[in-house]
Design an enzyme around this catalytic site. Structure first.
Site, PDB file in Angstrom:
ATOM      1  N   SER A   1      10.999 -23.502 -12.702  1.00  0.00           N
ATOM      2  CA  SER A   1      10.143 -24.302 -11.824  1.00  0.00           C
ATOM      3  C   SER A   1       8.950 -24.846 -12.602  1.00  0.00           C
ATOM      4  O   SER A   1       8.204 -24.092 -13.227  1.00  0.00           O
ATOM      5  CB  SER A   1       9.645 -23.450 -10.654  1.00  0.00           C
ATOM      6  OG  SER A   1      10.724 -23.060  -9.832  1.00  0.00           O
TER       7      SER A   1
ATOM      8  N   GLU B   1       3.349 -24.539 -13.264  1.00  0.00           N
ATOM      9  CA  GLU B   1       3.819 -23.153 -13.216  1.00  0.00           C
ATOM     10  C   GLU B   1       4.333 -22.737 -14.589  1.00  0.00           C
ATOM     11  O   GLU B   1       4.175 -21.596 -15.000  1.00  0.00           O
ATOM     12  CB  GLU B   1       4.930 -22.991 -12.171  1.00  0.00           C
ATOM     13  CG  GLU B   1       5.436 -21.567 -12.036  1.00  0.00           C
ATOM     14  CD  GLU B   1       6.325 -21.355 -10.833  1.00  0.00           C
ATOM     15  OE1 GLU B   1       7.242 -20.524 -10.923  1.00  0.00           O
ATOM     16  OE2 GLU B   1       6.110 -22.011  -9.797  1.00  0.00           O
TER      17      GLU B   1
ATOM     18  N   ARG C   1       1.822 -16.578  -8.707  1.00  0.00           N
ATOM     19  CA  ARG C   1       2.185 -16.819 -10.100  1.00  0.00           C
ATOM     20  C   ARG C   1       1.011 -16.621 -11.062  1.00  0.00           C
ATOM     21  O   ARG C   1       0.855 -17.341 -12.046  1.00  0.00           O
ATOM     22  CB  ARG C   1       2.783 -18.226 -10.270  1.00  0.00           C
ATOM     23  CG  ARG C   1       3.996 -18.491  -9.397  1.00  0.00           C
ATOM     24  CD  ARG C   1       5.174 -17.606  -9.757  1.00  0.00           C
ATOM     25  NE  ARG C   1       6.281 -17.855  -8.850  1.00  0.00           N
ATOM     26  CZ  ARG C   1       6.544 -17.139  -7.755  1.00  0.00           C
ATOM     27  NH1 ARG C   1       5.757 -16.108  -7.442  1.00  0.00           N
ATOM     28  NH2 ARG C   1       7.565 -17.430  -6.986  1.00  0.00           N
TER      29      ARG C   1
END
Length: 313
Positions: free
Chosen positions: A236, A306, A187
């Site tokens: 998320s 995130e 990510r």
């Protein structure tokens, strides 16, 4: 051209003076632009300036005139982002239809504008018998966001399929960056701050459209069953720590259903937060920080956000 024989000039809303000369700029430039309606959480402040370019040349021209004088941030679907209540300084770039095209090329390459949604990219690939992009069906976002954040789901991520991408720098310079230059990790990418992704090429493989479609349907169903996708959410919240799943840590720390103001940890999936109706961005971010605190207190594991958090507190 307009009836004067000159290129039309940008429409400027809510402004007395633009940050740069706008003669010949064809996109829409808005001062003090509300951003809450553009992000999934439906919260947050305004952008100092919001620019919606007419096309690539328009974007390059505008940024060249800006010449790095103000911070620049690209905004896609806003599906994994908290816009803080104090708003975003500088210029927010919102790409429209001119950047949303998807094209099938030779050797199972899918060429996409940065504004194309994941479902459009995966559906176009399916119809052309190009496999390997099915996972994009499960990510609510645009190609630009996937490239910047190494978006992934269901066992695959952008790094697995990206060939290269086109970006426009804050001074208007146009660059094509191969995937190796982005130095992808979980990510995260090394894409320079202020760079606006405008296009990308993905590598697929030969596949059967029926099988590709079945996999996309499976992903869509799994997402529907496990995630609170019909709420004001932000995807998320935390990255999975090494050796752990974030949702399990959050759940075991007793945070399922935890509330702060109008924000709540989802009962359905504990790595999602939701806006129950009137949450401020401070509520949402504060709830996330409280979850981090409780997980660390219970397990000694430091969760990492995130969700992108941008703007002034």
């Amino acid at each position: 051209m307009n009836d004067t024989g000159r290129a039309p000039t940008a429409e400027v809303e809510g402004a007395v003076a633009a940050p740069v000369p706008i003669e010949g700029i064809r996109g829409k430039l808005t001062r003090d632009a509300p951003l809450a309606k553009l992000v999934w959480f439906k919260s947050g402040g305004h952008a100092d300036w919001l620019f919606e370019p007419a096309d690539l040349d328009d974007l390059r021209d505008f940024l060249a005139r800006l010449d790095g004088q103000l911070p620049v941030m690209a905004l896609g679907l806003g599906s994994n982002m908290i816009i803080r209540d104090g708003g975003v300084p500088g210029v927010v770039i919102k790409l429209g239809k001119a950047f949303a095209k998807v094209e099938v090329r030779d050797d199972h390459v899918i060429a996409c504008g940065a504004g194309a949604h994941g479902i459009l990219v995966s559906s176009t690939a399916r119809d052309a018998g190009v496999a390997g992009l099915e996972f994009l069906r499960g990510i609510p976002g645009t190609v630009g966001g996937f490239v910047r954040m190494n978006g992934g789901a269901y066992g695959k991520e952008t790094a697995d399929i990206l060939i290269d991408c086109d970006v426009v720098m804050p001074d208007g310079a146009f660059l094509t960056l191969p995937v190796t230059d982005l130095r992808y990790s979980y990510r995260h990418s090394a894409l320079p701050d202020g760079a606006t992704v405008v296009a990308a090429r993905f590598q697929g493989a030969s596949g059967d459209p029926a099988a590709i479609g079945a996999e996309m349907d499976r992903i869509a169903q799994a997402r529907e069953q496990s995630q609170p996708i019909r709420t004001k959410t932000g995807g998320s919240t935390f990255k999975n720590p090494e050796g752990h799943k974030a949702w399990q840590l959050v759940d075991a720390a007793g945070c399922r259903g935890l509330k702060m103001g109008g924000a709540q940890v989802s009962e359905k999936h504990t790595n999602f937060m939701i806006n129950t109706g009137d949450a401020t961005s401070a509520d949402i971010e504060g709830l996330g920080e409280e979850v981090k605190h409780r997980v660390y207190a219970h397990f000694g594991v430091e969760l990492e956000w995130e969700i992108q958090r941008v703007g002034r507190p």
